[in-house]
Design a protein around this motif. Structure first.
Motif: not given
Length: 197
Positions: A4, A6, A36, A38, A51, A54-55, A59
């Motif tokens: 991910y 961020l 992903t 974000r 966040r 949640q973000d 996951h």
């Protein structure tokens, strides 16, 4: 493998089609990974912390690339607060079994920014405080036993491309397609041992 990203607009890929953003280009080169993005334009490190559960945590990625701080400094946040937020993001990632990768963002070119915006945001101050932040994070990492992978995109762009780098921006802050391609190449090179490229 889940990876991910961020961050803020520089991670999101503001100003270019989604397929030309550097995170999308990395995904093309790492088909074995579930990648992903974000990134949220305008976000701060405080927003990323808010966040994070949640973000990210929900996951359960194996790896997390964190890059931010420019908006914080531009909006007047003290450098110490940004330092604390970035370290908190890295520590929370590690707590949940996620390997953090810390990105030091490409810095703006003030002479390409609209003059009124450059004057209002005090780009000389932003450059100075961001360089201080980068040095503090690098020095702190050198003192820790469990060292992070830190990718200094600003330094890498300077070393790889020199003056050509000035052509990598759409507005002096955000990257064009060429700049995003360079970012993807830097990430892939610096993380090659981690992702068996």
């Amino acid at each position: 493998m889940k990876l991910y990203f961020l961050g803020d607009s520089l991670t999101f890929g503001y100003g270019v089609p989604a397929t030309q953003g550097w995170v999308s280009l990395v995904a093309e080169k790492l088909p074995q990974a579930q990648i992903t993005n974000r990134g949220i334009s305008g976000d701060t490190t405080g927003g990323m912390l808010a966040r994070f559960q949640q973000d990210i945590v929900a996951h359960r990625p194996q790896f997390l690339h964190i890059m931010g701080g420019l908006n914080d400094i531009a909006f007047g946040a003290p450098t110490g607060q940004v330092q604390a937020n970035l370290k908190a993001l890295c520590h929370q990632a590690e707590f949940y079994g996620i390997v953090p990768i810390l990105g030091l963002c490409p810095l703006p070119y003030a002479n390409q920014v609209e003059q009124k915006k450059a004057d209002f945001l005090q780009f000389d101050r932003i450059q100075r405080e961001m360089q201080h932040l980068f040095q503090w994070l690098t020095d702190l990492n050198a003192l820790t036993d469990n060292k992070l992978l830190i990718i200094n995109y600003d330094q890498e762009l300077n070393e790889r491309y020199g003056a050509e780098r000035t052509h990598f921006y759409t507005d002096g802050i955000h990257l064009n397609a060429q700049g995003n391609q360079a970012m993807a190449e830097i990430f892939l090179h610096e993380s090659a041992e981690w992702f068996y490229i």
